[in-house]
Write a protein that holds these residues in place. Structure first.
Motif, PDB file in Angstrom:
ATOM      1  N   THR A  70       0.852  -1.188   0.000  1.00 25.29           N
ATOM      2  CA  THR A  70       0.000   0.000   0.000  1.00 25.29           C
ATOM      3  C   THR A  70       0.890   1.241   0.000  1.00 25.29           C
ATOM      4  O   THR A  70       2.084   1.155   0.320  1.00 25.29           O
ATOM      5  CB  THR A  70      -0.901   0.019   1.241  1.00 25.29           C
ATOM      6  N   PRO A  71       0.343   2.400  -0.340  1.00 24.52           N
ATOM      7  CA  PRO A  71       1.139   3.628  -0.282  1.00 24.52           C
ATOM      8  C   PRO A  71       1.703   3.901   1.118  1.00 24.52           C
ATOM      9  O   PRO A  71       2.822   4.400   1.249  1.00 24.52           O
ATOM     10  CB  PRO A  71       0.160   4.716  -0.711  1.00 24.52           C
ATOM     11  N   GLN A  72       0.952   3.550   2.160  1.00 25.88           N
ATOM     12  CA  GLN A  72       1.445   3.757   3.524  1.00 25.88           C
ATOM     13  C   GLN A  72       2.663   2.857   3.802  1.00 25.88           C
ATOM     14  O   GLN A  72       3.620   3.285   4.446  1.00 25.88           O
ATOM     15  CB  GLN A  72       0.350   3.469   4.555  1.00 25.88           C
ATOM     16  N   GLN A  73       2.614   1.615   3.308  1.00 23.28           N
ATOM     17  CA  GLN A  73       3.753   0.713   3.504  1.00 23.28           C
ATOM     18  C   GLN A  73       4.979   1.205   2.740  1.00 23.28           C
ATOM     19  O   GLN A  73       6.097   1.106   3.230  1.00 23.28           O
ATOM     20  CB  GLN A  73       3.382  -0.703   3.059  1.00 23.28           C
ATOM     21  N   THR A  74       4.761   1.749   1.552  1.00 24.04           N
ATOM     22  CA  THR A  74       5.875   2.294   0.783  1.00 24.04           C
ATOM     23  C   THR A  74       6.454   3.514   1.492  1.00 24.04           C
ATOM     24  O   THR A  74       7.673   3.682   1.556  1.00 24.04           O
ATOM     25  CB  THR A  74       5.413   2.666  -0.640  1.00 24.04           C
ATOM     26  N   ALA A  75       5.600   4.368   2.045  1.00 24.09           N
ATOM     27  CA  ALA A  75       6.075   5.537   2.798  1.00 24.09           C
ATOM     28  C   ALA A  75       6.894   5.088   4.008  1.00 24.09           C
ATOM     29  O   ALA A  75       7.928   5.686   4.328  1.00 24.09           O
ATOM     30  CB  ALA A  75       4.896   6.399   3.222  1.00 24.09           C
ATOM     31  N   GLU A  76       6.448   4.031   4.673  1.00 23.79           N
ATOM     32  CA  GLU A  76       7.207   3.488   5.808  1.00 23.79           C
ATOM     33  C   GLU A  76       8.543   2.927   5.349  1.00 23.79           C
ATOM     34  O   GLU A  76       9.560   3.085   6.042  1.00 23.79           O
ATOM     35  CB  GLU A  76       6.399   2.403   6.511  1.00 23.79           C
ATOM     36  N   ALA A  77       8.578   2.268   4.194  1.00 21.14           N
ATOM     37  CA  ALA A  77       9.837   1.730   3.665  1.00 21.14           C
ATOM     38  C   ALA A  77      10.814   2.851   3.341  1.00 21.14           C
ATOM     39  O   ALA A  77      12.014   2.746   3.620  1.00 21.14           O
ATOM     40  CB  ALA A  77       9.570   0.880   2.419  1.00 21.14           C
ATOM     41  N   ILE A  78      10.307   3.948   2.796  1.00 20.56           N
ATOM     42  CA  ILE A  78      11.174   5.101   2.512  1.00 20.56           C
ATOM     43  C   ILE A  78      11.674   5.705   3.816  1.00 20.56           C
ATOM     44  O   ILE A  78      12.848   6.063   3.941  1.00 20.56           O
ATOM     45  CB  ILE A  78      10.422   6.133   1.646  1.00 20.56           C
ATOM     46  N   ASP A 100      13.940   3.318  -6.604  1.00 21.31           N
ATOM     47  CA  ASP A 100      14.038   1.856  -6.469  1.00 21.31           C
ATOM     48  C   ASP A 100      13.042   1.329  -5.444  1.00 21.31           C
ATOM     49  O   ASP A 100      12.382   0.319  -5.670  1.00 21.31           O
ATOM     50  CB  ASP A 100      15.454   1.439  -6.069  1.00 21.31           C
ATOM     51  N   ILE A 101      12.940   2.024  -4.310  1.00 22.97           N
ATOM     52  CA  ILE A 101      12.006   1.583  -3.263  1.00 22.97           C
ATOM     53  C   ILE A 101      10.566   1.674  -3.766  1.00 22.97           C
ATOM     54  O   ILE A 101       9.775   0.756  -3.575  1.00 22.97           O
ATOM     55  CB  ILE A 101      12.197   2.427  -1.983  1.00 22.97           C
ATOM     56  N   ALA A 102      10.240   2.780  -4.419  1.00 29.53           N
ATOM     57  CA  ALA A 102       8.866   2.964  -4.909  1.00 29.53           C
ATOM     58  C   ALA A 102       8.500   1.903  -5.948  1.00 29.53           C
ATOM     59  O   ALA A 102       7.435   1.290  -5.865  1.00 29.53           O
ATOM     60  CB  ALA A 102       8.701   4.361  -5.490  1.00 29.53           C
ATOM     61  N   LEU A 103       9.385   1.663  -6.892  1.00 31.82           N
ATOM     62  CA  LEU A 103       9.086   0.683  -7.934  1.00 31.82           C
ATOM     63  C   LEU A 103       9.056  -0.736  -7.377  1.00 31.82           C
ATOM     64  O   LEU A 103       8.250  -1.559  -7.803  1.00 31.82           O
ATOM     65  CB  LEU A 103      10.098   0.794  -9.068  1.00 31.82           C
ATOM     66  N   ARG A 104       9.939  -1.000  -6.430  1.00 30.87           N
ATOM     67  CA  ARG A 104       9.993  -2.330  -5.827  1.00 30.87           C
ATOM     68  C   ARG A 104       8.718  -2.640  -5.055  1.00 30.87           C
ATOM     69  O   ARG A 104       8.303  -3.789  -4.966  1.00 30.87           O
ATOM     70  CB  ARG A 104      11.210  -2.396  -4.901  1.00 30.87           C
ATOM     71  N   THR A 105       8.090  -1.637  -4.508  1.00 30.93           N
ATOM     72  CA  THR A 105       6.873  -1.850  -3.717  1.00 30.93           C
ATOM     73  C   THR A 105       5.603  -1.600  -4.514  1.00 30.93           C
ATOM     74  O   THR A 105       4.512  -1.601  -3.953  1.00 30.93           O
ATOM     75  CB  THR A 105       6.885  -0.947  -2.468  1.00 30.93           C
ATOM     76  N   GLY A 106       5.744  -1.346  -5.819  1.00 26.50           N
ATOM     77  CA  GLY A 106       4.570  -1.240  -6.673  1.00 26.50           C
ATOM     78  C   GLY A 106       3.986   0.141  -6.832  1.00 26.50           C
ATOM     79  O   GLY A 106       2.882   0.292  -7.337  1.00 26.50           O
ATOM     80  N   LEU A 112       5.671   8.755  -6.211  1.00 29.69           N
ATOM     81  CA  LEU A 112       6.931   9.161  -5.581  1.00 29.69           C
ATOM     82  C   LEU A 112       7.100  10.677  -5.631  1.00 29.69           C
ATOM     83  O   LEU A 112       7.541  11.282  -4.651  1.00 29.69           O
ATOM     84  CB  LEU A 112       8.121   8.471  -6.245  1.00 29.69           C
ATOM     85  N   ALA A 113       6.744  11.297  -6.757  1.00 24.88           N
ATOM     86  CA  ALA A 113       6.860  12.755  -6.865  1.00 24.88           C
ATOM     87  C   ALA A 113       5.987  13.443  -5.820  1.00 24.88           C
ATOM     88  O   ALA A 113       6.430  14.391  -5.148  1.00 24.88           O
ATOM     89  CB  ALA A 113       6.468  13.208  -8.268  1.00 24.88           C
ATOM     90  N   ALA A 114       4.761  12.962  -5.649  1.00 23.42           N
ATOM     91  CA  ALA A 114       3.872  13.550  -4.643  1.00 23.42           C
ATOM     92  C   ALA A 114       4.419  13.327  -3.241  1.00 23.42           C
ATOM     93  O   ALA A 114       4.359  14.223  -2.387  1.00 23.42           O
ATOM     94  CB  ALA A 114       2.471  12.957  -4.775  1.00 23.42           C
ATOM     95  N   HIS A 115       4.983  12.145  -2.992  1.00 22.18           N
ATOM     96  CA  HIS A 115       5.532  11.850  -1.669  1.00 22.18           C
ATOM     97  C   HIS A 115       6.783  12.698  -1.400  1.00 22.18           C
ATOM     98  O   HIS A 115       6.990  13.157  -0.269  1.00 22.18           O
ATOM     99  CB  HIS A 115       5.843  10.366  -1.542  1.00 22.18           C
ATOM    100  N   LEU A 116       7.595  12.917  -2.426  1.00 21.25           N
ATOM    101  CA  LEU A 116       8.776  13.770  -2.256  1.00 21.25           C
ATOM    102  C   LEU A 116       8.372  15.203  -1.924  1.00 21.25           C
ATOM    103  O   LEU A 116       9.007  15.843  -1.072  1.00 21.25           O
ATOM    104  CB  LEU A 116       9.635  13.753  -3.521  1.00 21.25           C
ATOM    105  N   VAL A 117       7.321  15.696  -2.565  1.00 21.61           N
ATOM    106  CA  VAL A 117       6.824  17.043  -2.239  1.00 21.61           C
ATOM    107  C   VAL A 117       6.377  17.086  -0.781  1.00 21.61           C
ATOM    108  O   VAL A 117       6.667  18.050  -0.058  1.00 21.61           O
ATOM    109  CB  VAL A 117       5.690  17.454  -3.206  1.00 21.61           C
ATOM    110  N   ALA A 118       5.691  16.033  -0.332  1.00 23.74           N
ATOM    111  CA  ALA A 118       5.243  15.990   1.067  1.00 23.74           C
ATOM    112  C   ALA A 118       6.437  15.962   2.015  1.00 23.74           C
ATOM    113  O   ALA A 118       6.430  16.633   3.057  1.00 23.74           O
ATOM    114  CB  ALA A 118       4.349  14.775   1.297  1.00 23.74           C
ATOM    115  N   LEU A 119       7.486  15.188   1.679  1.00 21.13           N
ATOM    116  CA  LEU A 119       8.680  15.129   2.530  1.00 21.13           C
ATOM    117  C   LEU A 119       9.419  16.467   2.536  1.00 21.13           C
ATOM    118  O   LEU A 119       9.936  16.897   3.573  1.00 21.13           O
ATOM    119  CB  LEU A 119       9.617  14.012   2.067  1.00 21.13           C
TER     120      LEU A 119
END
Length: 155
Positions: A70-78, A100-106, A112-119
């Motif tokens: 899920t997106p939450q699991q990917t955010a936790e992995a990052i 790599d992390i984003a693609l590996r987790t689907g 990723l761009a939206a998550h990077l803006v949030a970070l």
């Protein structure tokens, strides 16, 4: 792996890492032959070579992993990756590591761009001007975190 293949692998890694002075070694890799598991070689790796080898292994393993996060699991992995980088003494992270992390987790590059803006808005990452596509990992002090106020909001 055949016993001869272990020796060929050891020779290739030794040629790839030569010369690595012992005082600059970040990791040592012991290679053993199958069946008897007798010692074949020890190869010293510099921090850069260690990162490249781990990247190669991650890309190889990523093809075999299920992509059902899920997106939450990917955010936790990052977030875990950022914590591991800080614990290892690295204060920057590259865009390719996060991709790599984003693609590996689907997840997609759009996610990723939206998550990077949030970070970036949260102050967790800061863009570097001296290296493109590289981010500085920051931990803002508690007094600097104001909910609802982002780097892009009007003052």
């Amino acid at each position: 792996m055949k016993p001869r293949a272990a020796r060929v692998l050891a020779a290739a890694l030794r040629a790839w890492t030569t010369p690595t002075p012992p005082d600059q070694a970040a990791a040592r890799l012991d290679i053993r032959e199958p069946d008897t598991w007798s010692h074949t070689a020890t190869v010293s790796l510099t921090p850069d070579r260690t990162d490249r080898l781990i990247g190669l292994i991650r890309r190889d393993v990523a093809e075999r992993l299920p992509r059902i996060c899920t997106p939450q699991q990917t955010a936790e992995a990052i977030e875990q990756h950022l914590a591991h980088r800080l614990a290892a003494g690295h204060h920057t992270v590259s865009h390719t590591d996060l991709l790599d992390i984003a693609l590996r987790t689907g997840q997609t590059t759009h996610w990723l761009a939206a998550h990077l803006v949030a970070l970036l808005d949260a102050g967790r990452l800061r863009e570097t001007w001296w290296r493109p596509r590289t981010y500085r990992i920051t931990t803002p002090p508690a007094w600097a975190i104001r909910p609802g106020l982002t780097a892009r909001s009007p003052r």
